[in-house]
Design an enzyme around this catalytic site. Structure first.
Site, PDB file in Angstrom:
ATOM      1  N   SER A  97       0.765  -0.970   0.033  1.00 33.83           N
ATOM      2  CA  SER A  97      -0.011   0.008  -0.001  1.00 33.83           C
ATOM      3  C   SER A  97       0.791   1.311  -0.026  1.00 33.83           C
ATOM      4  O   SER A  97       0.395   2.354  -0.290  1.00 33.83           O
ATOM      5  CB  SER A  97      -0.994   0.035   1.158  1.00 33.83           C
ATOM      6  OG  SER A  97      -0.248  -0.208   2.421  1.00 33.83           O
ATOM      7  N   HIS A 101      -1.358   4.791   7.117  1.00 35.22           N
ATOM      8  CA  HIS A 101      -0.742   5.341   6.171  1.00 35.22           C
ATOM      9  C   HIS A 101      -0.615   6.769   6.451  1.00 35.22           C
ATOM     10  O   HIS A 101      -1.420   7.367   6.883  1.00 35.22           O
ATOM     11  CB  HIS A 101      -1.544   5.064   4.734  1.00 35.22           C
ATOM     12  CG  HIS A 101      -1.825   3.472   4.774  1.00 35.22           C
ATOM     13  ND1 HIS A 101      -2.817   3.024   5.066  1.00 35.22           N
ATOM     14  CD2 HIS A 101      -1.012   2.541   4.029  1.00 35.22           C
ATOM     15  CE1 HIS A 101      -2.886   1.648   4.846  1.00 35.22           C
ATOM     16  NE2 HIS A 101      -1.850   1.541   4.116  1.00 35.22           N
ATOM     17  N   ASP A 126      -4.477   8.139   7.663  1.00 36.44           N
ATOM     18  CA  ASP A 126      -5.292   7.184   8.242  1.00 36.44           C
ATOM     19  C   ASP A 126      -4.540   6.387   9.297  1.00 36.44           C
ATOM     20  O   ASP A 126      -3.267   6.589   9.429  1.00 36.44           O
ATOM     21  CB  ASP A 126      -5.954   6.204   7.334  1.00 36.44           C
ATOM     22  CG  ASP A 126      -5.327   5.260   6.704  1.00 36.44           C
ATOM     23  OD1 ASP A 126      -4.016   5.008   6.860  1.00 36.44           O
ATOM     24  OD2 ASP A 126      -5.744   4.581   5.577  1.00 36.44           O
TER      25      ASP A 126
END
Length: 347
Positions: free
Chosen positions: A42, A323, A320
């Site tokens: 990610s 991240h 978040d």
């Protein structure tokens, strides 16, 4: 108002695809540039997971993700651009598209295989390797053996992998050394595989301080994964072993060049001393719920519809629960580029 916002969202999304595809239409410009092939999780995923059947926890294709820069959600786990996007920009390349983006046929600027949740062992790197093999075959068919080999040998290969391997409970009776050895072994196998196909220039991100993310500051009931202390020990071991392996490969593989992003140090500095780097908050996330906004509810699509969103995302290190923000990614990308990554793009 909601209808108007939806229309803007659709227009922005379509414009983004048009810009991306038009940028990729001029393969003649490739002569001046090194292509960029991106692998990983990610940290680099530009939206590949939009196109696969996976859990909402491994997708981010809804607002407020993407809102700051793109004005629409792209599938990136941030409010805007990621490290790979900034590196492409500094290398004077267009945004490198997701491999699974529908209709994508031109790979002469490179392609991004990264997928949120991927690991060297968990949801393996194997899938991305097989995707790269298909791209390589297509390039050889389109450009011919010699030109394809030149493109692949001048290209830069970025990878961020391994973090997700350490969030799962370790195999029974496995020592930290043995487990990390497996992860690094799979990464080494990937390097040698790309090298055999012509790849010579690599950019690696070491593991960031995952135990210091908001999600790890608030351990929820029922968690069966490793403790913060165990994750710290694993990622430190991973980073040390990665450094040793890369030094060894440089001696063994002729023409092998690499640059490493010291993500662990850069992130730790900004988490612990945010004001020194222009941030106000280094521990809590901008988007989510609960203490530190550590519960992964950003956007309200992961089973819980309610979530909190900060007023000024530029003040935050984390977007978040796991991240970072675009601003953080821009800072570390600039540091990496100026350190020695830039040299790899000189053709």
């Amino acid at each position: 108002m909601a209808s108007f916002r939806f229309q803007i969202y659709i227009l922005a999304f379509c414009a983004g695809l048009v810009i991306q595809s038009s940028c990729h239409g001029h393969s003649g410009l490739q002569k001046k540039h090194a292509a960029l092939f991106i692998f990983g999780d990610s940290l680099y995923d530009p939206g590949n997971n939009n196109y696969i059947n996976t859990s909402k926890g491994l997708q981010a294709n809804w607002l407020p993700y993407g809102e700051t820069f793109f004005r629409y959600p792209t599938g990136r786990f941030s409010n805007g651009r990621l490290i790979a996007d900034f590196i492409a920009e500094y290398a004077k390349l267009p945004f490198i598209p997701a491999y699974l983006q529908p209709g994508l046929k031109d790979y002469t600027y490179g392609v991004n295989f990264a997928s949120a949740g991927a690991g060297a062992l968990v949801i393996d790197l194997k899938t991305q390797r097989s995707q790269f093999k298909k791209v390589e075959k297509q390039l050889r068919k389109k450009l011919g053996e010699a030109e394809a080999y030149t493109l692949l040998s001048k290209a830069v290969y970025l990878i961020s992998i391994g973090g997700n391997d350490y969030f799962s409970p370790l195999a029974t009776n496995t020592s930290h050394e043995e487990y990390v050895g497996w992860v690094i072994g799979n990464l080494t196998s990937w390097i040698k595989d790309v090298y055999k196909k012509g790849g010579r220039k690599f950019g690696f991100s070491n593991l960031g301080p995952y135990a210091s993310t908001p999600s790890m500051r608030f351990i929820q009931p029922g968690n069966t994964g490793p403790s913060r202390e165990e994750i710290t020990a694993l990622e430190n071991l991973h980073n040390r072993l990665l450094s040793k392996v890369l030094t060894k490969l440089k001696k063994e593989l002729q023409g092998f060049k690499y640059s490493t992003l010291n993500l662990y140090t850069y992130a730790k500095e900004r988490i612990n001393h945010p004001s020194k780097y222009g941030f106000k908050e280094g521990k809590a996330a901008c988007c989510g719920s609960g203490p530190y906004r550590a519960i992964n509810t950003c956007g309200g699509k992961r089973g819980v519809t309610e979530y909190e969103l900060c007023n000024n995302v530029t003040e935050y290190v984390f977007f978040d629960s796991a991240h970072a923000t675009e601003r953080f990614y821009e800072q570390v990308s600039k540091l990496w580029w100026s350190h020695n990554l830039k040299e790899l793009f000189e053709v």
